[in-house]
Each structure stands twice: as C-alpha cells, then as structure tokens.
Design a protein around this motif. Structure first.
Motif, short mmCIF file in Angstrom:
data_model
loop_
_atom_site.label_atom_id
_atom_site.label_comp_id
_atom_site.label_asym_id
_atom_site.label_seq_id
_atom_site.Cartn_x
_atom_site.Cartn_y
_atom_site.Cartn_z
N LEU A 195 -11.59 -29.89 29.72
CA LEU A 195 -12.57 -29.80 30.96
C LEU A 195 -11.82 -30.07 32.13
CD1 LEU A 195 -15.28 -28.83 31.89
CD2 LEU A 195 -15.93 -31.06 31.23
N ARG A 196 -11.37 -31.49 31.90
CA ARG A 196 -10.81 -32.00 33.36
C ARG A 196 -9.86 -31.27 33.79
NH1 ARG A 196 -11.18 -36.47 31.76
NH2 ARG A 196 -12.78 -37.35 32.89
N TYR A 197 -8.78 -30.84 32.83
CA TYR A 197 -7.66 -30.06 33.25
C TYR A 197 -8.00 -28.86 33.96
CZ TYR A 197 -4.45 -26.27 31.99
OH TYR A 197 -3.78 -24.99 32.10
N TYR A 198 -8.93 -28.06 33.28
CA TYR A 198 -9.32 -26.72 34.07
C TYR A 198 -9.91 -26.90 35.30
CZ TYR A 198 -10.84 -21.83 33.83
OH TYR A 198 -10.96 -20.46 33.90
N LEU A 199 -10.79 -28.10 35.39
CA LEU A 199 -11.48 -28.11 36.71
C LEU A 199 -10.37 -28.45 37.95
CD1 LEU A 199 -14.12 -30.73 35.71
CD2 LEU A 199 -14.79 -28.77 36.75
N LEU A 200 -9.24 -29.24 37.53
CA LEU A 200 -8.36 -29.66 38.70
C LEU A 200 -7.39 -28.43 38.71
CD1 LEU A 200 -7.79 -33.25 37.74
CD2 LEU A 200 -8.44 -32.58 39.92
N LYS A 201 -7.16 -27.71 37.76
CA LYS A 201 -6.38 -26.69 38.10
C LYS A 201 -7.05 -25.45 39.12
CE LYS A 201 -3.70 -23.13 35.24
NZ LYS A 201 -2.38 -23.51 36.21
N ILE A 202 -8.36 -25.24 38.60
CA ILE A 202 -8.89 -24.56 39.59
C ILE A 202 -9.30 -24.81 41.03
CG2 ILE A 202 -11.58 -23.31 40.14
CD1 ILE A 202 -11.67 -23.16 36.98
N ALA A 203 -9.42 -26.21 41.06
CA ALA A 203 -9.65 -26.89 42.33
C ALA A 203 -8.05 -26.61 43.17
CB ALA A 203 -9.76 -28.40 42.29
N VAL A 204 -6.98 -26.72 42.48
CA VAL A 204 -5.65 -26.70 43.36
C VAL A 204 -5.65 -25.02 43.78
CG1 VAL A 204 -3.41 -26.36 42.67
CG2 VAL A 204 -4.49 -28.30 41.90
N ASP A 205 -6.24 -24.35 42.76
CA ASP A 205 -5.99 -22.52 43.14
C ASP A 205 -6.82 -22.51 44.33
OD1 ASP A 205 -4.44 -22.42 41.25
OD2 ASP A 205 -5.84 -21.44 39.60
N PHE A 241 -10.44 -35.53 44.93
CA PHE A 241 -9.23 -34.56 44.92
C PHE A 241 -9.38 -33.64 46.28
CE2 PHE A 241 -6.68 -30.47 43.93
CZ PHE A 241 -5.41 -31.04 44.32
N ILE A 242 -10.53 -32.80 46.20
CA ILE A 242 -10.86 -31.76 46.90
C ILE A 242 -11.02 -32.41 48.59
CG2 ILE A 242 -12.58 -29.94 47.72
CD1 ILE A 242 -12.73 -29.33 44.74
N SER A 243 -11.84 -33.20 48.67
CA SER A 243 -12.32 -33.95 50.03
C SER A 243 -10.80 -34.34 50.58
CB SER A 243 -13.31 -35.04 49.79
OG SER A 243 -14.59 -34.53 49.13
N ARG A 244 -10.05 -35.11 49.92
CA ARG A 244 -8.93 -35.64 50.65
C ARG A 244 -7.98 -35.00 50.73
NH1 ARG A 244 -10.78 -40.74 47.37
NH2 ARG A 244 -11.28 -42.27 49.07
N ASP A 301 -15.84 -26.45 54.13
CA ASP A 301 -16.66 -27.52 53.65
C ASP A 301 -16.10 -28.04 52.17
OD1 ASP A 301 -18.61 -29.30 52.83
OD2 ASP A 301 -20.23 -27.79 52.57
N PRO A 302 -15.83 -29.12 51.97
CA PRO A 302 -15.21 -29.74 50.48
C PRO A 302 -16.50 -29.32 49.57
CG PRO A 302 -14.99 -31.36 52.12
CD PRO A 302 -15.67 -30.39 52.99
N GLN A 303 -17.71 -29.33 49.79
CA GLN A 303 -18.90 -29.20 49.05
C GLN A 303 -18.84 -27.61 48.46
OE1 GLN A 303 -21.22 -31.17 47.56
NE2 GLN A 303 -21.33 -29.74 46.15
N GLY A 304 -18.52 -26.58 49.83
CA GLY A 304 -18.41 -25.50 49.17
C GLY A 304 -17.36 -24.97 48.39
N ILE A 305 -16.34 -25.92 48.54
CA ILE A 305 -15.03 -25.52 47.56
C ILE A 305 -15.40 -25.92 46.16
CG2 ILE A 305 -12.67 -26.12 46.95
CD1 ILE A 305 -12.11 -26.12 50.03
N LEU A 306 -16.21 -27.15 46.01
CA LEU A 306 -16.60 -27.69 44.84
C LEU A 306 -17.39 -26.53 44.12
CD1 LEU A 306 -16.34 -30.55 43.39
CD2 LEU A 306 -18.35 -31.27 44.32
N ASP A 307 -18.63 -26.37 44.93
CA ASP A 307 -19.16 -25.30 44.26
C ASP A 307 -18.65 -24.15 43.57
OD1 ASP A 307 -21.35 -26.64 45.09
OD2 ASP A 307 -22.00 -25.26 46.91
N GLU A 308 -17.48 -23.50 44.34
CA GLU A 308 -16.65 -22.55 43.76
C GLU A 308 -16.15 -22.82 42.48
OE1 GLU A 308 -13.85 -20.79 46.47
OE2 GLU A 308 -14.94 -21.29 48.13
N VAL A 309 -15.48 -24.26 42.39
CA VAL A 309 -14.93 -24.64 41.18
C VAL A 309 -15.83 -24.79 40.04
CG1 VAL A 309 -13.71 -26.74 40.17
CG2 VAL A 309 -13.14 -25.71 42.56
#
Length: 232
Positions: A77-87, A32-35, A52-60
């Motif tokens: 867990l999945r919901y919270y991960l994607l919610k933070i990724a969106v933010d 999701f983050i990369s695309r 960098d997608p990896q940098g954002i993933l690290d933040e998440v």
C-alpha cells in the motif's frame, strides 16, 4: 488491520472513510508531496502556489481507491501510494518529457550519475561554484552565479536534518544560497530519489521498488548527493 478496514470502506464505496484512514496511517505521502512541490517552486520549475498539495493528494488517494487490491499488505500500500505520488508530481513539472520517455529509469540514471560527479571550487571572490560553470560564457561576461536560490524552511530543514548539517549550517546567506543552488542542479530523477528518502522517509530498497530500478544504483545516487552537500 488497515487493509481489512480499507477493504470494508471500498466495498461500501465510502471514499471519505477510505481517504481518512490512509491519511492517518501513511502521513509521509502528504509530507513528500508538500515538500517536493515547494522544492520545485523554489527552483522556478513550477509557479509558486499554482498547484495545491491537497489537490495532488486527492488525485493519489482517488487512484488508490480505484485500484485497491485486498491482497496488498501495508508495505505494498505504501509503495503504491508513493509511486503514484511520484507520477502525479512528474506530470506537473517542467521536465515531464524526461519522465515520460520510454527509456528505462536505470538507463537515465547512468547519465545522471555522471552529472552528479561534477565538482565545485571557489572563484576569485571566494564564491563556491561548479567547475563546469567556469567555462560558461555567461559567467565570464556577467558572473551570473545564481545567489538567489533560497529554499523554504519546509524543504531545507528536513534535508539539513537528514544530512546532519543543521548545526553546522547556521552560516552566511551566501552559503545558504549555494546550498539551494546545488539542490537545483541535481538531475530530475536523482532528485526524486533523494526526495523520496528525505521527504517520504523511504529506504533504498523501498525507493528501488517505487522507481523500478536497481537498489545498487539508488544507493549510489543517494551517496553522491550526500557527499555533494556535505562539502558545502
């Protein structure tokens, strides 16, 4: 099982093991983050290669590590991960002011749904164009229809596959450019909803939780975007 393992890693303050376990178990967050980042670059909303997608993933993952609750189940867990990724992605985008508004997502979507109703036609040269652009003075003076919005394959392919357009879309460069243009005209929140479905592999009920809005509205957005693309 994964929650129990994550709890053990959290208790030991072992972020690396915590990180690797989530990365293996919930790969759709990285996709999701990369695309989504690549899509924003294609549209010129973000400088290409700046984030960098990896940098954002690290933040998440760091946010999840800090806020981890052993009472979560795998769905939470999945919901919270994607919610933070969106933010985190919204923070990086040019339309950040729209996302940070105190108006509810549901209210904003009401406006976006009306914008998604925009129809398109062909001009005198046979080019596909949104009807609203026919009244645009810049179009009349210079015919500045944007033929140069081509999406990278990492963005285009999963969309075509999801919409079952991959066979039919081996078409002209002009048609592919219009496909990219249509994608660029999707309002920001609606686009996030679509990207959660396509890149994050989330269902309408799951997206409604992540975006904190009504499931019926989520379904309408996804239906209208799908119909828009299938007319290309």
């Amino acid at each position: 099982m994964i929650i129990k393992l994550l709890k053990a890693h959290k208790q030991k303050e072992d972020f690396y093991a915590f990180y690797k376990k989530i990365e293996t178990h919930v790969p759709e967050v990285r996709e999701f983050i990369s695309r989504s980042l690549k899509a924003a670059e294609n549209e010129g909303k973000l400088d290409r290669g700046y984030y960098d997608p990896q940098g954002i993933l690290d933040e998440v993952y760091l946010a999840v590590f800090s806020e981890f609750d052993s009472e979560w189940d795998e769905k939470a867990l999945r919901y919270y991960l994607l919610k933070i990724a969106v933010d985190k992605l919204d923070e990086k985008k040019v339309l950040e002011a729209t996302v940070s508004t105190p108006v509810s997502t549901g209210d904003l979507l009401n406006e976006e749904l009306s914008r998604l109703k925009e129809d398109f036609t062909t001009d005198g040269d046979g080019d596909l164009i949104l009807n609203t652009e026919l009244d645009d003075i810049s179009y009349k003076q210079e015919k500045r229809y944007r033929h140069d919005i081509y999406m990278d394959e990492i963005v285009e392919n999963p969309i075509l596959e999801k919409l079952k357009l991959d066979d039919a879309f081996q078409l002209s460069a002009r048609r592919r450019a219009f496909f990219g243009y249509l994608y660029s005209t999707i309002p920001q929140i609606s686009k996030t909803i679509f990207e959660l479905q396509v890149f994050g592999n989330q269902s309408a009920p799951e997206i409604s939780l992540i975006m904190d809005t009504e499931e019926e509205k989520i379904r309408r957005v996804l239906k209208m975007i799908t119909e828009r693309f299938k007319r290309v």
